[in-house]
Design a protein around this motif. Structure first.
Motif, PDB file in Angstrom:
ATOM      1  N   LEU A 177      -8.004   1.230   5.101  1.00  0.00           N
ATOM      2  CA  LEU A 177      -6.971   0.464   4.402  1.00  0.00           C
ATOM      3  C   LEU A 177      -6.175   1.377   3.480  1.00  0.00           C
ATOM      4  O   LEU A 177      -4.949   1.409   3.488  1.00  0.00           O
ATOM      5  CB  LEU A 177      -7.656  -0.625   3.573  1.00  0.00           C
ATOM      6  CG  LEU A 177      -7.068  -2.005   3.545  1.00  0.00           C
ATOM      7  CD1 LEU A 177      -7.197  -2.601   4.924  1.00  0.00           C
ATOM      8  CD2 LEU A 177      -7.834  -2.869   2.570  1.00  0.00           C
ATOM      9  N   GLN A 178      -6.913   2.130   2.667  1.00  0.00           N
ATOM     10  CA  GLN A 178      -6.247   2.954   1.657  1.00  0.00           C
ATOM     11  C   GLN A 178      -5.487   4.118   2.273  1.00  0.00           C
ATOM     12  O   GLN A 178      -4.492   4.559   1.709  1.00  0.00           O
ATOM     13  CB  GLN A 178      -7.274   3.473   0.656  1.00  0.00           C
ATOM     14  CG  GLN A 178      -7.725   2.377  -0.286  1.00  0.00           C
ATOM     15  CD  GLN A 178      -8.846   2.803  -1.195  1.00  0.00           C
ATOM     16  OE1 GLN A 178      -9.364   3.898  -1.062  1.00  0.00           O
ATOM     17  NE2 GLN A 178      -9.218   1.946  -2.115  1.00  0.00           N
ATOM     18  N   VAL A 181      -2.097   2.149   4.221  1.00  0.00           N
ATOM     19  CA  VAL A 181      -1.107   1.305   3.544  1.00  0.00           C
ATOM     20  C   VAL A 181      -0.408   2.133   2.476  1.00  0.00           C
ATOM     21  O   VAL A 181      -1.049   2.649   1.567  1.00  0.00           O
ATOM     22  CB  VAL A 181      -1.777   0.071   2.913  1.00  0.00           C
ATOM     23  CG1 VAL A 181      -0.744  -0.764   2.194  1.00  0.00           C
ATOM     24  CG2 VAL A 181      -2.461  -0.752   3.969  1.00  0.00           C
ATOM     25  N   LEU A 183       2.088   2.625  -0.710  1.00  0.00           N
ATOM     26  CA  LEU A 183       2.392   1.772  -1.870  1.00  0.00           C
ATOM     27  C   LEU A 183       3.803   1.199  -1.799  1.00  0.00           C
ATOM     28  O   LEU A 183       4.027   0.040  -2.109  1.00  0.00           O
ATOM     29  CB  LEU A 183       2.204   2.564  -3.161  1.00  0.00           C
ATOM     30  CG  LEU A 183       2.322   1.750  -4.441  1.00  0.00           C
ATOM     31  CD1 LEU A 183       1.252   0.684  -4.499  1.00  0.00           C
ATOM     32  CD2 LEU A 183       2.207   2.649  -5.655  1.00  0.00           C
ATOM     33  N   TYR A 187       3.337  -2.033   0.917  1.00  0.00           N
ATOM     34  CA  TYR A 187       3.046  -2.971  -0.170  1.00  0.00           C
ATOM     35  C   TYR A 187       4.335  -3.437  -0.838  1.00  0.00           C
ATOM     36  O   TYR A 187       4.571  -4.631  -0.997  1.00  0.00           O
ATOM     37  CB  TYR A 187       2.132  -2.266  -1.169  1.00  0.00           C
ATOM     38  CG  TYR A 187       1.810  -3.036  -2.410  1.00  0.00           C
ATOM     39  CD1 TYR A 187       0.765  -3.928  -2.441  1.00  0.00           C
ATOM     40  CD2 TYR A 187       2.555  -2.848  -3.562  1.00  0.00           C
ATOM     41  CE1 TYR A 187       0.466  -4.636  -3.578  1.00  0.00           C
ATOM     42  CE2 TYR A 187       2.264  -3.541  -4.712  1.00  0.00           C
ATOM     43  CZ  TYR A 187       1.224  -4.436  -4.714  1.00  0.00           C
ATOM     44  OH  TYR A 187       0.928  -5.130  -5.855  1.00  0.00           O
TER      45      TYR A 187
ATOM     46  N   ALA B  25      -2.794  -3.614  -4.937  1.00  0.00           N
ATOM     47  CA  ALA B  25      -2.165  -2.304  -5.091  1.00  0.00           C
ATOM     48  C   ALA B  25      -3.226  -1.224  -5.275  1.00  0.00           C
ATOM     49  O   ALA B  25      -3.092  -0.124  -4.749  1.00  0.00           O
ATOM     50  CB  ALA B  25      -1.215  -2.320  -6.277  1.00  0.00           C
ATOM     51  N   PHE B  26      -4.301  -1.539  -5.998  1.00  0.00           N
ATOM     52  CA  PHE B  26      -5.299  -0.500  -6.246  1.00  0.00           C
ATOM     53  C   PHE B  26      -6.339  -0.421  -5.141  1.00  0.00           C
ATOM     54  O   PHE B  26      -6.755   0.665  -4.763  1.00  0.00           O
ATOM     55  CB  PHE B  26      -5.984  -0.731  -7.601  1.00  0.00           C
ATOM     56  CG  PHE B  26      -5.106  -0.313  -8.740  1.00  0.00           C
ATOM     57  CD1 PHE B  26      -4.803   1.033  -8.924  1.00  0.00           C
ATOM     58  CD2 PHE B  26      -4.557  -1.246  -9.595  1.00  0.00           C
ATOM     59  CE1 PHE B  26      -3.975   1.428  -9.954  1.00  0.00           C
ATOM     60  CE2 PHE B  26      -3.726  -0.854 -10.629  1.00  0.00           C
ATOM     61  CZ  PHE B  26      -3.432   0.485 -10.809  1.00  0.00           C
ATOM     62  N   THR B  29      -4.137   0.175  -1.144  1.00  0.00           N
ATOM     63  CA  THR B  29      -3.032   1.068  -0.797  1.00  0.00           C
ATOM     64  C   THR B  29      -3.363   2.479  -1.253  1.00  0.00           C
ATOM     65  O   THR B  29      -4.378   2.708  -1.897  1.00  0.00           O
ATOM     66  CB  THR B  29      -1.697   0.646  -1.439  1.00  0.00           C
ATOM     67  OG1 THR B  29      -1.770   0.929  -2.826  1.00  0.00           O
ATOM     68  CG2 THR B  29      -1.410  -0.818  -1.249  1.00  0.00           C
ATOM     69  N   ASN B  30      -2.463   3.396  -0.938  1.00  0.00           N
ATOM     70  CA  ASN B  30      -2.703   4.790  -1.288  1.00  0.00           C
ATOM     71  C   ASN B  30      -2.270   5.094  -2.722  1.00  0.00           C
ATOM     72  O   ASN B  30      -1.968   6.232  -3.041  1.00  0.00           O
ATOM     73  CB  ASN B  30      -1.959   5.696  -0.311  1.00  0.00           C
ATOM     74  CG  ASN B  30      -0.465   5.464  -0.355  1.00  0.00           C
ATOM     75  OD1 ASN B  30       0.004   4.575  -1.052  1.00  0.00           O
ATOM     76  ND2 ASN B  30       0.268   6.253   0.369  1.00  0.00           N
ATOM     77  N   SER B  31      -2.221   4.070  -3.592  1.00  0.00           N
ATOM     78  CA  SER B  31      -1.744   4.289  -4.956  1.00  0.00           C
ATOM     79  C   SER B  31      -2.606   5.311  -5.681  1.00  0.00           C
ATOM     80  O   SER B  31      -2.126   6.018  -6.561  1.00  0.00           O
ATOM     81  CB  SER B  31      -1.749   2.975  -5.717  1.00  0.00           C
ATOM     82  OG  SER B  31      -3.049   2.446  -5.736  1.00  0.00           O
ATOM     83  N   ARG B  34      -1.298   8.646  -5.255  1.00  0.00           N
ATOM     84  CA  ARG B  34       0.029   8.815  -5.799  1.00  0.00           C
ATOM     85  C   ARG B  34       0.007   9.015  -7.308  1.00  0.00           C
ATOM     86  O   ARG B  34       0.751   9.810  -7.850  1.00  0.00           O
ATOM     87  CB  ARG B  34       0.852   7.588  -5.478  1.00  0.00           C
ATOM     88  CG  ARG B  34       2.251   8.035  -5.241  1.00  0.00           C
ATOM     89  CD  ARG B  34       3.027   7.003  -4.578  1.00  0.00           C
ATOM     90  NE  ARG B  34       3.200   7.327  -3.182  1.00  0.00           N
ATOM     91  CZ  ARG B  34       4.199   6.858  -2.488  1.00  0.00           C
ATOM     92  NH1 ARG B  34       5.061   6.075  -3.045  1.00  0.00           N
ATOM     93  NH2 ARG B  34       4.328   7.165  -1.245  1.00  0.00           N
ATOM     94  N   MET B  35      -0.841   8.234  -7.973  1.00  0.00           N
ATOM     95  CA  MET B  35      -0.864   8.315  -9.425  1.00  0.00           C
ATOM     96  C   MET B  35      -2.020   9.168  -9.920  1.00  0.00           C
ATOM     97  O   MET B  35      -2.185   9.342 -11.111  1.00  0.00           O
ATOM     98  CB  MET B  35      -1.002   6.912 -10.009  1.00  0.00           C
ATOM     99  CG  MET B  35       0.169   6.040  -9.688  1.00  0.00           C
ATOM    100  SD  MET B  35      -0.167   4.384 -10.271  1.00  0.00           S
ATOM    101  CE  MET B  35       0.313   3.381  -8.919  1.00  0.00           C
ATOM    102  N   ARG B  55       2.277  12.473   5.251  1.00  0.00           N
ATOM    103  CA  ARG B  55       1.202  11.668   4.656  1.00  0.00           C
ATOM    104  C   ARG B  55      -0.151  11.895   5.304  1.00  0.00           C
ATOM    105  O   ARG B  55      -1.124  11.241   4.942  1.00  0.00           O
ATOM    106  CB  ARG B  55       1.519  10.173   4.652  1.00  0.00           C
ATOM    107  CG  ARG B  55       2.574   9.779   3.621  1.00  0.00           C
ATOM    108  CD  ARG B  55       2.784   8.288   3.604  1.00  0.00           C
ATOM    109  NE  ARG B  55       1.507   7.608   3.502  1.00  0.00           N
ATOM    110  CZ  ARG B  55       1.222   6.466   4.114  1.00  0.00           C
ATOM    111  NH1 ARG B  55       2.110   5.888   4.865  1.00  0.00           N
ATOM    112  NH2 ARG B  55       0.063   5.907   3.946  1.00  0.00           N
TER     113      ARG B  55
END
Lengths: 246, 163
Positions: A177-178, A181, A183, A187, B25-26, B29-31, B34-35, B55
């Motif tokens: 998933l991570q 997807v 951001l 999303y 979001a946390f 996703t790939n946040s 990114r952060m 990516r």
């Protein structure tokens, strides 16, 4: 053809009229809060249950297809991309059209049939500002929030199905998933889509209700139109947005 | 007009919507990449980037340390790949090598880094000079067949060469 262009013009003018009638007034805000309760908060159960079952069925069917290629670990990727990109925003908007759009159109249609809208005008109250704007604003706020609820429930249900019923390792599920997807790409654009759908659902439902013929039949026609036109518009816009955004 | 119960429900609904959005979001996703702290960029030229995509992960010893930012064609018709690496992975020696691998037989492509022994570290914008292009399976099979054909056991390959 002429009639279709004229109808499009009526929708556009009505949208301008709604936007022009938005006031930062206390009474309008109070009506909007009330509408968020009626059409947003009370739609949460149907959206959550709908989302959960979509997650369950997508996981089940996806697993059957993927496991023949030995790719059961890609289940999270398949589920999340389908739900974020298409099913989440689209099904939320369609369920919302059926659950709240129809109610809005029927309410406004009945107001029109019982001359309540005319009496508001006679009391020098703008009927668009009093009855249409709170519903419009409440829808535009509610639909993206409901989309988040839908997606969260479908991914949670998909994870439950994958880990406890199908035996896919949960670590693989969340990792895929991570890693798949993005951001913004997935999303963020789910919410761009749902905001657009919200505006059009609200516009169609309020327009057909507000301009319903003042008869019992007119109210029922308006209710049907709100659902039929709303759902078709969502599907059409989804194609348009998918083709341009991705 | 709006009763306390209504206000409470609306507040709960809005909180629930934002909570769902935030958790999604946390958690999904790939946040995190990114952060997740500071990063720096290095470039590497490959003669063949294969199916490498933007990516895709960058790994050292199987641990993800960054991702591919962009792949463009440079003036020598090589693939110029920009890697974004996390500062938290530590300083890499300047003679670090990069190679494109495939996870599993049909899996995704990734860039594997093998740190060298240079005391100088790789900085932002530096270039990785030791690169190894992607292995293209079709070429590998072609090479294998050709080698088998030119070897001693020509009868096994069915080539037209007379003995």
């Amino acid at each position: 053809m002429r009639e279709m262009i004229a109808a499009l013009g009526r929708f556009g003018l009505f949208l301008l009229r709604i936007l022009g009638a938005i006031r930062p007034s206390r009474s309008q805000w109070r009506d909007t809060v009330r509408q968020i309760y009626v059409i947003g908060a009370r739609s949460v159960p149907i959206i959550a249950v709908g989302g959960a079952f979509v997650g369950l069925v997508m996981t089940l069917q996806g697993y059957r297809a993927l496991v023949t290629f030995g790719a059961g670990n890609a289940l999270g990727t398949m589920l999340s991309l389908t739900v974020f990109r298409e099913l989440g925003p689209v099904l939320t908007a369609i369920l919302f059209c059926g659950r709240a759009g129809s109610a809005m159109a029927a309410e406004l249609g009945l107001m029109r049939a019982t001359d309540q809208i005319t009496s508001l005008s006679m009391m020098a109250i703008d009927p668009v500002g009093k009855v249409v704007v709170p519903r419009f604003v409440a829808t535009v706020i509610s639909v993206p929030l409901l989309t988040a609820v839908f997606i969260a429930f479908s991914i949670l249900a998909g994870w439950f199905q994958a880990e406890f019923l199908l035996g896919v390792d949960g670590g693989y599920f969340w990792a895929s998933l991570q890693s798949s997807v993005d951001l913004w790409e997935d999303y963020g654009q789910a919410f761009v889509k749902s905001a657009v759908f919200g505006v059009f659902c609200a516009l169609i439902a309020t327009h057909v209700g507000f301009h319903a013929r003042p008869t019992p039949e007119g109210t029922s026609v308006a209710t049907t139109q709100a659902v039929v036109y709303g759902s078709l518009m969502v599907l059409f816009l989804d194609f348009l947005l998918s083709a341009t955004l991705y | 007009m709006a009763s306390p119960k209504t206000e409470w429900s609306v507040g709960a609904f809005i909180l629930m919507g934002f909570a769902c959005a935030l958790v999604l979001a946390f958690a999904s996703t790939n946040s995190g990449d990114r952060m997740g702290g500071a990063s720096y960029r290095v470039v590497a030229n490959f003669t063949n980037a294969g199916d490498l995509k933007a990516r895709a992960p960058v790994k050292i010893a199987g641990v993800k340390v960054g991702e591919i930012e962009s792949i463009v064609l440079d003036e020598n018709f090589d693939a110029r790949v920009t890697l974004r690496l996390a500062r938290s992975a530590g300083e890499l020696p300047a003679d670090t090598g990069a190679a494109i691998f495939t996870s599993g037989l049909l899996g995704e492509r990734y860039v594997g880094l093998s740190p060298g022994g240079d005391p100088e570290p790789l900085g932002d914008g530096d270039e990785i000079l030791l690169t190894q292009p992607a292995v293209v399976l079709e070429q590998l099979i072609g090479k294998f067949l050709f080698n088998a054909g030119s070897g001693d056991d020509a009868d096994a390959s069915g080539s037209s060469r007379s003995r």
